[in-house]
Motif scaffolding. Structure first.
Motif, short mmCIF file in Angstrom:
data_model
loop_
_atom_site.label_atom_id
_atom_site.label_comp_id
_atom_site.label_asym_id
_atom_site.label_seq_id
_atom_site.Cartn_x
_atom_site.Cartn_y
_atom_site.Cartn_z
N ALA A 122 -10.30 2.09 -8.66
CA ALA A 122 -9.11 1.30 -8.99
C ALA A 122 -8.80 0.32 -7.87
O ALA A 122 -8.94 0.64 -6.68
CB ALA A 122 -7.91 2.21 -9.22
N ASP A 123 -8.40 -0.87 -8.27
CA ASP A 123 -7.88 -1.88 -7.36
C ASP A 123 -6.45 -2.20 -7.78
O ASP A 123 -6.22 -2.70 -8.89
CB ASP A 123 -8.71 -3.16 -7.41
CG ASP A 123 -10.05 -3.00 -6.72
OD1 ASP A 123 -10.06 -2.69 -5.52
OD2 ASP A 123 -11.11 -3.16 -7.39
N GLY A 124 -5.50 -1.92 -6.91
CA GLY A 124 -4.11 -2.26 -7.16
C GLY A 124 -3.73 -3.50 -6.36
O GLY A 124 -4.13 -3.65 -5.21
N VAL A 125 -2.96 -4.37 -6.99
CA VAL A 125 -2.55 -5.62 -6.35
C VAL A 125 -1.03 -5.72 -6.39
O VAL A 125 -0.40 -5.49 -7.43
CB VAL A 125 -3.18 -6.83 -7.07
CG1 VAL A 125 -2.46 -8.12 -6.69
CG2 VAL A 125 -4.65 -6.94 -6.73
N THR A 126 -0.46 -6.07 -5.25
CA THR A 126 0.98 -6.32 -5.17
C THR A 126 1.23 -7.51 -4.27
O THR A 126 0.49 -7.74 -3.30
CB THR A 126 1.74 -5.09 -4.63
OG1 THR A 126 3.11 -5.47 -4.38
CG2 THR A 126 1.14 -4.57 -3.34
N ILE A 127 2.28 -8.25 -4.57
CA ILE A 127 2.65 -9.41 -3.78
C ILE A 127 3.40 -9.01 -2.52
O ILE A 127 3.66 -9.84 -1.65
CB ILE A 127 3.48 -10.38 -4.66
CG1 ILE A 127 3.36 -11.80 -4.15
CG2 ILE A 127 4.92 -9.91 -4.76
CD1 ILE A 127 3.94 -12.82 -5.11
N SER A 128 3.72 -7.73 -2.42
CA SER A 128 4.46 -7.20 -1.27
C SER A 128 3.49 -6.57 -0.27
O SER A 128 2.83 -5.58 -0.57
CB SER A 128 5.48 -6.15 -1.72
OG SER A 128 5.94 -5.36 -0.64
N ALA A 129 3.43 -7.11 0.94
CA ALA A 129 2.58 -6.55 1.98
C ALA A 129 3.01 -5.13 2.32
O ALA A 129 2.18 -4.25 2.58
CB ALA A 129 2.63 -7.43 3.23
N LYS A 130 4.30 -4.87 2.30
CA LYS A 130 4.82 -3.54 2.61
C LYS A 130 4.37 -2.52 1.58
O LYS A 130 3.96 -1.39 1.93
CB LYS A 130 6.35 -3.60 2.67
CG LYS A 130 7.02 -2.28 3.05
CD LYS A 130 8.52 -2.47 3.12
CE LYS A 130 9.23 -1.17 3.46
NZ LYS A 130 10.70 -1.36 3.52
N GLN A 131 4.43 -2.88 0.31
CA GLN A 131 3.99 -1.96 -0.73
C GLN A 131 2.50 -1.68 -0.63
O GLN A 131 2.07 -0.53 -0.79
CB GLN A 131 4.32 -2.54 -2.12
CG GLN A 131 5.78 -2.50 -2.48
CD GLN A 131 6.02 -2.99 -3.90
OE1 GLN A 131 5.19 -3.69 -4.48
NE2 GLN A 131 7.17 -2.63 -4.46
N ALA A 132 1.70 -2.72 -0.38
CA ALA A 132 0.25 -2.53 -0.28
C ALA A 132 -0.10 -1.58 0.84
O ALA A 132 -0.96 -0.70 0.69
CB ALA A 132 -0.43 -3.88 -0.09
N ALA A 133 0.56 -1.74 1.98
CA ALA A 133 0.30 -0.86 3.12
C ALA A 133 0.72 0.57 2.81
O ALA A 133 0.01 1.54 3.13
CB ALA A 133 1.02 -1.37 4.35
N PHE A 134 1.89 0.74 2.18
CA PHE A 134 2.38 2.07 1.82
C PHE A 134 1.42 2.76 0.86
O PHE A 134 1.04 3.92 1.06
CB PHE A 134 3.76 1.95 1.20
CG PHE A 134 4.40 3.26 0.84
CD1 PHE A 134 5.31 3.86 1.71
CD2 PHE A 134 4.12 3.90 -0.36
CE1 PHE A 134 5.90 5.08 1.39
CE2 PHE A 134 4.71 5.12 -0.68
CZ PHE A 134 5.60 5.71 0.19
N ALA A 135 1.01 2.05 -0.19
CA ALA A 135 0.11 2.62 -1.18
C ALA A 135 -1.24 2.98 -0.57
O ALA A 135 -1.82 4.03 -0.88
CB ALA A 135 -0.08 1.64 -2.34
N GLY A 136 -1.73 2.12 0.31
CA GLY A 136 -3.00 2.41 0.97
C GLY A 136 -2.94 3.67 1.81
O GLY A 136 -3.89 4.46 1.84
N GLU A 137 -1.82 3.88 2.48
CA GLU A 137 -1.65 5.09 3.28
C GLU A 137 -1.61 6.33 2.39
O GLU A 137 -2.16 7.39 2.75
CB GLU A 137 -0.37 4.99 4.11
CG GLU A 137 -0.10 6.19 4.99
CD GLU A 137 -1.19 6.48 6.00
OE1 GLU A 137 -1.33 7.66 6.40
OE2 GLU A 137 -1.93 5.54 6.38
#
Length: 292
Positions: A122-137
């Motif tokens: 899966a590849d998730g995309v968000t315009i929010s850098a904060k959300q992307a970092a949180f989800a990656g963690e």
């Protein structure tokens, strides 16, 4: 079927395309809403959407205030997870070699649900850098970060390889973008025969123009809710043919009726949603479409 590897992408260095999108990114970079965070802490699945299904109303009978609060939180999360599973169930059949695209992934719960169900990448995309970092963690903590990845990109222009995905979806994120641009990108990313699924709130064309309640929801979330008919027109223009349409409005009402009684989670928009659903001006739909 083997799908193109994740490395076969080009850089997308500028996520936003407009002043409005900058405002949306700022909103989600700053957002710390308990109704999202407290529910996600239960099992580290963070959903940025609403719930469907029958409520266990016995949670309100709990006499201990702290236990009552916990039971309500758990029940709301169960309903939100049920919605995520409902959407994921319309993506398949998928194999462990398939890739899926989560457009507007938020804090990443939907991508994890799809991966756990199908074993897919899966590849998730968000315009929010904060959300992307949180989800990656969260993916790293689960040990699935080689299979579930999150990207700070724009879902209208991802830079991912054409035809690389067996399935894609939006879960309550279409109201932040133009449907023509969005469906053009999904159509480009999906292989022929790939499946697109959307769960969204939309205003009911038969009601007329947007109601006061729909306008209030737009203002609350800095979004623009689209009319129901525009989904089908825009899909048709981009080779996405609906194969299943489900009106979830009645299934969504119990979630909002419970949430309005969760003093620790209310945001002030609960009564507006309930009024809009009940007066017929607002609908909650699931649409599954095949890329032809």
């Amino acid at each position: 079927m083997t799908i193109a590897p994740h490395a076969d992408t080009k850089a997308a260095p500028v996520p936003t395309q407009s002043t409005y999108q900058n405002r949306v990114a700022d909103y989600w970079n700053a957002e710390e809403n308990p109704v999202n965070l407290e529910l996600g802490k239960i099992d580290d699945l963070y959903h940025h959407h609403y719930g469907v299904g029958d409520v266990d109303w016995t949670v309100l009978d709990e006499p201990d205030p702290d236990l009552r609060r916990g039971r309500i939180t758990t029940e709301l999360h169960r309903l939100e997870h049920a919605q995520a599973e409902l959407l994921a169930g319309h993506l398949g059949p998928l194999s462990t070699t398939d890739r899926v695209f989560d457009a507007g992934c938020g804090r990443g719960g939907g991508s994890v649900v799809a991966h756990l169900r199908y074993g897919c990448h899966a590849d998730g995309v968000t315009i929010s850098a904060k959300q992307a970092a949180f989800a990656g963690e969260q993916a790293r903590k689960r040990g699935i970060d080689t299979q579930v990845r999150y990207h700070h990109r724009n879902m209208l222009d991802t830079g991912f390889a054409t035809g690389a995905y067996a399935a894609s979806w939006n879960n309550e994120s279409t109201m932040y973008v133009e449907l023509e641009l969005l469906f053009a990108e999904h159509s480009r990313l999906l292989r022929r025969g790939g499946r697109y699924v959307v769960v969204t709130g939309c205003y009911n064309d038969t009601y007329g123009r947007t109601s006061r309640e729909v306008s209030q929801i737009n203002a609350h979330y800095i979004c623009e809710i689209h009319p129901r008919s525009e989904y089908f027109r825009a899909m048709a223009r981009h080779r996405l043919v609906p194969v299943h349409v489900q009106d979830l409005t009645a299934d969504a009402i119990p979630y909002w009726e419970l949430r309005r009684q969760a003093d620790h989670l209310v945001t002030g928009i609960e009564d507006t949603f309930l009024t809009a659903y009940k007066n017929g001006s607002f609908q909650y739909l699931l649409i599954a479409a095949d890329r032809v």
